[in-house]
Design an enzyme around this catalytic site. Structure first.
Site, PDB file in Angstrom:
ATOM      1  N   GLU A 165       0.836  -1.183   0.000  1.00  0.00           N
ATOM      2  CA  GLU A 165       0.000   0.000   0.000  1.00  0.00           C
ATOM      3  C   GLU A 165       0.884   1.251   0.000  1.00  0.00           C
ATOM      4  O   GLU A 165       1.739   1.416   0.859  1.00  0.00           O
ATOM      5  CB  GLU A 165      -0.870  -0.053   1.263  1.00  0.00           C
ATOM      6  CG  GLU A 165      -1.419   1.260   1.700  1.00  0.00           C
ATOM      7  CD  GLU A 165      -1.984   1.186   3.124  1.00  0.00           C
ATOM      8  OE1 GLU A 165      -1.846   0.135   3.791  1.00  0.00           O
ATOM      9  OE2 GLU A 165      -2.546   2.187   3.562  1.00  0.00           O
ATOM     10  N   ASP A 216      -0.516  -1.166   6.009  1.00  0.00           N
ATOM     11  CA  ASP A 216      -0.275  -0.597   7.332  1.00  0.00           C
ATOM     12  C   ASP A 216      -1.093  -1.332   8.391  1.00  0.00           C
ATOM     13  O   ASP A 216      -2.166  -1.851   8.104  1.00  0.00           O
ATOM     14  CB  ASP A 216      -0.689   0.880   7.350  1.00  0.00           C
ATOM     15  CG  ASP A 216       0.280   1.742   6.548  1.00  0.00           C
ATOM     16  OD1 ASP A 216       1.409   1.267   6.285  1.00  0.00           O
ATOM     17  OD2 ASP A 216      -0.102   2.863   6.185  1.00  0.00           O
ATOM     18  N   ASP A 254      -3.121  -0.431  10.502  1.00  0.00           N
ATOM     19  CA  ASP A 254      -4.169   0.443  11.047  1.00  0.00           C
ATOM     20  C   ASP A 254      -5.476   0.195  10.305  1.00  0.00           C
ATOM     21  O   ASP A 254      -5.570  -0.704   9.474  1.00  0.00           O
ATOM     22  CB  ASP A 254      -3.737   1.916  10.952  1.00  0.00           C
ATOM     23  CG  ASP A 254      -3.540   2.348   9.499  1.00  0.00           C
ATOM     24  OD1 ASP A 254      -3.856   1.552   8.579  1.00  0.00           O
ATOM     25  OD2 ASP A 254      -3.063   3.475   9.283  1.00  0.00           O
ATOM     26  N   ASP A 312      -7.149   1.915   8.029  1.00  0.00           N
ATOM     27  CA  ASP A 312      -7.097   2.069   6.568  1.00  0.00           C
ATOM     28  C   ASP A 312      -6.421   0.882   5.912  1.00  0.00           C
ATOM     29  O   ASP A 312      -6.848   0.394   4.870  1.00  0.00           O
ATOM     30  CB  ASP A 312      -6.330   3.338   6.188  1.00  0.00           C
ATOM     31  CG  ASP A 312      -7.234   4.560   6.256  1.00  0.00           C
ATOM     32  OD1 ASP A 312      -8.470   4.366   6.315  1.00  0.00           O
ATOM     33  OD2 ASP A 312      -6.705   5.682   6.256  1.00  0.00           O
TER      34      ASP A 312
END
Ligand code: 0RA
Length: 647
Positions: free
Chosen positions: A432, A505, A507, A509
């Site tokens: 990403e 990541d 997290d 998102d």
């Protein structure tokens, strides 16, 4: 009052008992041969094996409730209200039936075949395997007004079967703790067990299955019971996609070759979701029943369309793919002597079942279409649209082929390819963001690791039709880089990499993008998941530095543990510790990314598997369909579903 049903003067070690010890020893020596693995997957199979026995009792018509409890020490209880495993002394083996079930391989409870007409259980290894692989196991049987009890250690009985006195009702209770000497993972995943139990409840109409998790301070309990059976299953799988008709088509019928139960519903989506079962076993690899089902769908829908002048040209016909677009379907058949074939023994081989299913579906679907003309018309119209879209996609693909875009040749500009070309050695990281992509390109071992950075949110493939999917840049880059095509044209042998590793990541998102990518692979390159080629990278959450030493923590627990170790228990306030929380992959330098996440010798990657395809399907529909609310809830709860796929 305690009464021993076996003559205690007899030696414990007659020849039968020695056989038993040898059998169980073999299981403990090579557990993988009996339960597949000693990791999380094998651990969960223990519970399935015990529950399968209770389900057999339900299929025979004697059991209505099954209750599963996970205790705080990850021991498990399975209770049913069936007839109870027989306790009388077996005429030739000279031990109680229940003891045979617990100690003799493949006895299971089916030592007398006449007890069950059909029986499920994928592995069919029997509860004796669970006993052999348990630190301890207790069995309790209620039968003929009394309660019986026996306890085992690593498969070896501690005492003879004991009569504990009068008791009401009938049933069996199995309470066991998986042996820590055997299993590399001993914590149960509630979602994994729930998914399986829910599926079993759908497949056994009316059966009540509960699961209770006592490991949390506030125990949680879920109850699965569906009077609608497969119709409820289809409703669940459809998730938030808009139905074209309601209720689903549903029928149950008995043929000499098989009992057949089917539910089917069309929706406004574009994917096909078919799940098939034989004796409660998920037939991932299909088989004769699926061939019969598909033939009947194509034939009956074409017949209906012709008869009612719904086809534009006289010679027009709908293909199998056309009539299955937007269809959610569950087929469950029960056969007396199933023959399972295929790599994972999940393909039905019985040739007589094909005709039985085909005839049943032809008959029932024809009746249903005649009785539901509005639904029939909507379905045919939808199939015609699918045929048109397929023609358009073919055109788009031909166009793309000309530009060499989907057939290899010109690889995407953003791809940093590896130098080796043997897919058994190579892997591609789908990363990403460009900045993380940059670090990954510098940190990688370029001989076998390729990097493809992709931008933020890729197209939501659940909501798009094939021609639109193919025109999305990020999607095209992935298709070309992997090089094996998509959907029906997908050819695993052309895949350019052996491992496809999603690296996002740690997290919310990142979780969202991971979901989008998984949906893409699930819908467009399902064989990659089936082949076990898709993985999720596990970047660390924290770096804990102390002087020149550095450690990485991949979970909160690990961070606490590391801090405790480095400060001799004093905690984070102790000076000299430098704790960094990684918000994104981009914050790591190339070396750190290599050491923590990419180096095969030190990294952890999670393999995504199709074990619970039905559950994965429901989750994808729920998350990726038109309703915003379930997605919002999911994102709030975070991306825990990967574990479901993983176990
Ligand atoms: C053999 C025969 C009978 C029941 C069972 C096994 C049985 C096994 C298990 C395992 C878990 N729960 C179970 N419940 C029953 C039938 C005996 C009879 O005819 O009464």
């Amino acid at each position: 009052m305690a009464e021993t049903p076996v003559d205690p003067t007899k030696s414990l070690y007659n020849s039968g008992q020695i056989q038993v010890l040898k059998g169980l020893e073999a299981v403990r020596k090579r557990p993988g041969m009996y339960i597949g693995s000693t990791s999380s997957r094998g651990l969960h199979h223990l519970v399935y094996e015990v529950v399968d026995n209770s389900i057999d009792e339900a299929m025979a018509g004697y059991c209505t409730h099954i209750d599963v409890t996970i205790h705080p020490d990850d021991s498990v209880t399975v209770v049913d209200d069936g007839r109870g495993i027989p306790v009388d002394i077996h005429p030739t083996e000279k031990v109680p039936g229940v003891e045979l079930a617990m100690t003799v391989l493949h006895a299971g409870g089916k030592f007398d075949k006449s007890n069950y007409k059909v029986s499920g259980g994928l592995h069919g290894v029997g509860v004796s395997v669970v006993n052999a692989l348990s630190e301890w196991l207790e069995v309790e049987v209620r039968r003929d007004g009394r309660l019986w009890h026996q306890r085992y250690h690593q498969g070896i009985k501690q005492k003879e079967l004991e009569d504990m006195g009068p008791a009401e009702g009938t049933g069996t209770r199995v309470f066991f703790r998986p042996d820590r000497e055997i299993f590399t993972e001993t914590r149960f995943n509630l979602e994994t067990l729930s998914a399986r139990l829910r599926e079993m409840a759908f497949l056994n109409k009316g059966l009540r299955i509960s699961i209770r998790d006592e490991r949390l301070e506030e125990p949680v309990e879920e109850v699965f019971q569906y009077e609608g059976g497969l119709a409820a299953f289809v409703n669940y799988l459809r998730g938030s996609r808009q139905p074209l008709h309601e209720p689903p088509l549903y029928f149950e019928t008995e043929k000499p070759e098989a009992e057949i139960e089917l539910a089917m519903q069309y929706d406004e989506g574009f994917s096909e979701n078919t799940h098939t079962f034989v004796n409660n076993i998920n037939t991932h690899e299909g088989g004769t029943h699926v061939t019969g089902l598909k033939a009947a769908l194509t034939r009956t829908l074409n017949d209906y369309a012709k008869k009612n002048n719904l086809l534009k040209k006289a010679d027009q016909s709908l293909s199998g793919d056309d009539v299955r677009e937007g269809m959610t379907c569950v087929l469950s058949v029960r056969v007396m002597e199933p023959q399972f074939e295929g790599q994972t023994k999940t393909k039905l081989g019985n040739s007589e079942v094909r005709g039985a299913v085909e005839t049943a579906v032809n008959e029932q679907l024809a009746i249903w279409l005649d009785e539901n003309p509005k639904a029939a018309k909507a379905i045919i119209e939808k199939s015609l649209q699918a045929a048109r879209a397929r023609a358009a996609a073919r055109k788009a693909r031909d166009l793309a082929r000309k530009k060499n875009a989907l057939e290899g040749g010109v690889l995407p500009g953003k791809l940093a390819d590896c130098s080796l070309s043997d897919p058994s050695m190579t892997e591609i990281f789908i990363v990403e963001g460009d900045s993380a992509g940059g670090s990954a390109k510098q940190g990688r071992d370029r001989s076998f690791q390729a990097i493809l950075p992709i931008k933020g949110k890729i197209l939501n493939v659940e909501r798009a039709r094939i021609d639109k999917i193919l025109s999305n840049t990020e999607v095209r880059a992935m298709i070309t880089a992997i090089g094996a095509g998509i959907r029906d044209d997908f050819d695993l042998s052309n895949a350019r990499y052996g491992k496809i590793i999603i690296m996002t990541d740690a997290d919310v998102d990142g979780a969202h993008i991971r979901t989008l990518l998984l949906t893409f692979f699930f819908r467009q390159m399902r064989e990659l998941i089936e082949a076990g080629s898709i993985y999720i990278a596990q970047p660390p959450l924290y770096r804990v530095g102390k002087g020149k030493e550095e450690y990485y923590a991949y979970s909160e627990d690990q961070r606490t543990e590391i801090v405790k170790r480095l400060t001799n228990g004093k905690g984070e306030e102790a000076r000299g510790l430098n704790i960094q929380r990684y918000k994104g992959l981009g914050e790591m330098n190339p070396d750190q990314l290599w050491n923590t996440t990419m180096d095969p010798d030190s990294r952890t990657i999670l393999q995504v598997t199709m074990d619970s395809a039905a559950e994965a399907d429901a989750i994808f529909s729920r998350l990726m369909g038109d309703d915003v609310e379930p997605r919002r809830q999911f994102i709030e709860k975070n991306a825990r579903y990967v574990r479901n796929l993983d176990v």
